[in-house]
Scaffold this motif. Structure first.
Motif, PDB file in Angstrom:
ATOM      1  N   THR A 154       0.832  -1.207   0.000  1.00  0.00           N
ATOM      2  CA  THR A 154       0.000   0.000   0.000  1.00  0.00           C
ATOM      3  C   THR A 154       0.863   1.252   0.000  1.00  0.00           C
ATOM      4  OG1 THR A 154      -1.742  -1.164   1.195  1.00  0.00           O
ATOM      5  CG2 THR A 154      -1.841   1.244   1.195  1.00  0.00           C
ATOM      6  N   ALA A 155       1.903   1.260   0.823  1.00  0.00           N
ATOM      7  CA  ALA A 155       2.799   2.424   0.879  1.00  0.00           C
ATOM      8  C   ALA A 155       3.473   2.658  -0.471  1.00  0.00           C
ATOM      9  CB  ALA A 155       3.840   2.223   1.970  1.00  0.00           C
ATOM     10  N   THR A 156       3.823   1.580  -1.160  1.00  0.00           N
ATOM     11  CA  THR A 156       4.420   1.705  -2.495  1.00  0.00           C
ATOM     12  C   THR A 156       3.429   2.315  -3.472  1.00  0.00           C
ATOM     13  OG1 THR A 156       5.871  -0.200  -2.129  1.00  0.00           O
ATOM     14  CG2 THR A 156       5.456   0.427  -4.411  1.00  0.00           C
ATOM     15  N   LYS A 157       2.167   1.903  -3.374  1.00  0.00           N
ATOM     16  CA  LYS A 157       1.116   2.470  -4.223  1.00  0.00           C
ATOM     17  C   LYS A 157       0.963   3.979  -3.969  1.00  0.00           C
ATOM     18  CE  LYS A 157      -1.756   0.830  -6.557  1.00  0.00           C
ATOM     19  NZ  LYS A 157      -1.919   0.732  -8.047  1.00  0.00           N
ATOM     20  N   VAL A 158       1.000   4.370  -2.700  1.00  0.00           N
ATOM     21  CA  VAL A 158       0.882   5.791  -2.360  1.00  0.00           C
ATOM     22  C   VAL A 158       2.042   6.577  -2.979  1.00  0.00           C
ATOM     23  CG1 VAL A 158       0.856   7.493  -0.500  1.00  0.00           C
ATOM     24  CG2 VAL A 158      -0.376   5.333  -0.226  1.00  0.00           C
ATOM     25  N   LYS A 159       3.250   6.042  -2.868  1.00  0.00           N
ATOM     26  CA  LYS A 159       4.420   6.728  -3.424  1.00  0.00           C
ATOM     27  C   LYS A 159       4.302   6.859  -4.937  1.00  0.00           C
ATOM     28  CE  LYS A 159       7.657   5.290   0.200  1.00  0.00           C
ATOM     29  NZ  LYS A 159       8.851   4.453   0.513  1.00  0.00           N
ATOM     30  N   SER A 160       3.806   5.812  -5.594  1.00  0.00           N
ATOM     31  CA  SER A 160       3.655   5.857  -7.054  1.00  0.00           C
ATOM     32  C   SER A 160       2.641   6.911  -7.469  1.00  0.00           C
ATOM     33  CB  SER A 160       3.212   4.476  -7.570  1.00  0.00           C
ATOM     34  OG  SER A 160       4.190   3.497  -7.310  1.00  0.00           O
ATOM     35  N   LEU A 161       1.525   6.972  -6.744  1.00  0.00           N
ATOM     36  CA  LEU A 161       0.503   7.958  -7.081  1.00  0.00           C
ATOM     37  C   LEU A 161       0.962   9.375  -6.739  1.00  0.00           C
ATOM     38  CD1 LEU A 161      -2.622   5.936  -5.989  1.00  0.00           C
ATOM     39  CD2 LEU A 161      -2.056   6.662  -8.308  1.00  0.00           C
ATOM     40  N   ALA A 162       1.827   9.507  -5.737  1.00  0.00           N
ATOM     41  CA  ALA A 162       2.397  10.826  -5.430  1.00  0.00           C
ATOM     42  C   ALA A 162       3.272  11.302  -6.583  1.00  0.00           C
ATOM     43  CB  ALA A 162       3.198  10.768  -4.140  1.00  0.00           C
ATOM     44  N   VAL A 163       4.033  10.393  -7.173  1.00  0.00           N
ATOM     45  CA  VAL A 163       4.847  10.747  -8.337  1.00  0.00           C
ATOM     46  C   VAL A 163       3.959  11.138  -9.508  1.00  0.00           C
ATOM     47  CG1 VAL A 163       6.443   9.842 -10.069  1.00  0.00           C
ATOM     48  CG2 VAL A 163       6.803   9.313  -7.659  1.00  0.00           C
ATOM     49  N   THR A 164       2.894  10.364  -9.712  1.00  0.00           N
ATOM     50  CA  THR A 164       1.967  10.622 -10.819  1.00  0.00           C
ATOM     51  C   THR A 164       1.307  11.993 -10.691  1.00  0.00           C
ATOM     52  OG1 THR A 164       1.495   8.268 -11.072  1.00  0.00           O
ATOM     53  CG2 THR A 164      -0.107   9.798 -11.999  1.00  0.00           C
ATOM     54  N   THR A 165       0.918  12.341  -9.470  1.00  0.00           N
ATOM     55  CA  THR A 165       0.237  13.624  -9.246  1.00  0.00           C
ATOM     56  C   THR A 165       1.208  14.775  -8.973  1.00  0.00           C
ATOM     57  OG1 THR A 165      -0.036  13.082  -6.885  1.00  0.00           O
ATOM     58  CG2 THR A 165      -1.836  12.486  -8.376  1.00  0.00           C
ATOM     59  N   ARG A 166       2.496  14.455  -8.916  1.00  0.00           N
ATOM     60  CA  ARG A 166       3.556  15.454  -8.733  1.00  0.00           C
ATOM     61  C   ARG A 166       3.396  16.247  -7.448  1.00  0.00           C
ATOM     62  NH1 ARG A 166       4.398  17.974 -14.876  1.00  0.00           N
ATOM     63  NH2 ARG A 166       4.709  15.952 -15.900  1.00  0.00           N
ATOM     64  N   ARG A 167       3.099  15.531  -6.373  1.00  0.00           N
ATOM     65  CA  ARG A 167       2.999  16.185  -5.079  1.00  0.00           C
ATOM     66  C   ARG A 167       3.291  15.165  -3.989  1.00  0.00           C
ATOM     67  NH1 ARG A 167      -2.074  15.656  -2.564  1.00  0.00           N
ATOM     68  NH2 ARG A 167      -3.478  14.263  -3.690  1.00  0.00           N
ATOM     69  N   THR A 168       3.474  15.636  -2.789  1.00  0.00           N
ATOM     70  CA  THR A 168       3.747  14.758  -1.657  1.00  0.00           C
ATOM     71  C   THR A 168       2.433  14.277  -1.042  1.00  0.00           C
ATOM     72  OG1 THR A 168       5.806  15.928  -1.169  1.00  0.00           O
ATOM     73  CG2 THR A 168       4.851  14.594   0.605  1.00  0.00           C
TER      74      THR A 168
END
Length: 217
Positions: A121-135
């Motif tokens: 789940t944490a990996t998914k969050v990090k990937s989506l943070a990269v996709t949305t260009r925000r923390t």
């Protein structure tokens, strides 16, 4: 204005249980918030609509990822906090809810399998943070803890995995299960203290807005 998403790669980690308790506590405070149940089974939505006993809570059910994105955007303009409960990753709405979040809470039990799912789940969050260009900060909360020794081991595993973890933990308590039938969150006792500690820590971390009393609530 803030969105807190409860996420997990699969069911059974305690997302809806925690969402119930947090919602009941916030409603008791009279704070400005709304709840979205993005899980197709709609358990949280049914609980809020038919079982919950307490101050009124604005709540919606929406599992469709396109409509969910618009609903989150609408409610965050109207409330200080939007609390989103999600399904596992097989439902695209979970990714939408994470991508829309200002913070993500990842409930995790103490078994090796549950720790693996928390990392996923944490990996998914990090990937989506990269996709949305925000923390998008993510916090693991140990749930349904039975013994301090097992909890300590799980906490060490979470630390070694490089995941942020709340100091507050939730025990394996009958009060949480009873709440699904009675509709009432205890206002004393261990379960109440645990959930209050979780909410307080999320606020200290900036993952949840401070209390703002709604006039007339």
């Amino acid at each position: 204005m803030s969105v807190l998403t409860l996420a997990g790669s699969k069911g059974g980690c305690g997302k809806s249980t925690i969402a119930r308790a947090v919602a009941a506590l916030l409603a008791r405070e009279g704070t400005s918030f709304a709840v979205i149940d993005a899980d197709p089974n709609g358990a949280l939505h049914r609980w809020l609509g038919h079982i919950y006993e307490g101050p009124s809570i604005e709540h919606r059910a929406e599992a469709n990822e396109d409509r969910l994105a618009h609903l989150i955007a609408d409610l965050r303009e109207r409330f200080d906090l939007v609390l989103v409960d999600t399904a596992g990753f097989e439902n695209l709405g979970s990714s939408v809810a994470i991508a829309s979040a200002d913070a993500v809470l990842i409930p995790c039990k103490s078994s090796e399998a549950d720790l693996y799912e928390a990392r996923t789940t944490a990996t998914k969050v990090k990937s989506l943070a990269v996709t949305t260009r925000r923390t998008i900060p993510a916090y693991v909360v140990l749930n349904s803890v039975r013994t301090t020794a097992v909890a300590a081991h799980a906490a060490e595993q979470i630390k070694e995995a490089g995941l942020a973890r709340l100091d507050a933990t939730l025990g394996h308590r009958a009060d949480y299960e009873t709440m699904t039938h009675t509709g009432r969150m205890p206002n004393t006792g261990a379960a109440y203290k645990e959930m209050t500690a979780v909410v307080d820590e999320l606020r200290r971390n900036g993952a949840m807005p401070s209390v703002r009393i709604v006039v007339g609530a």
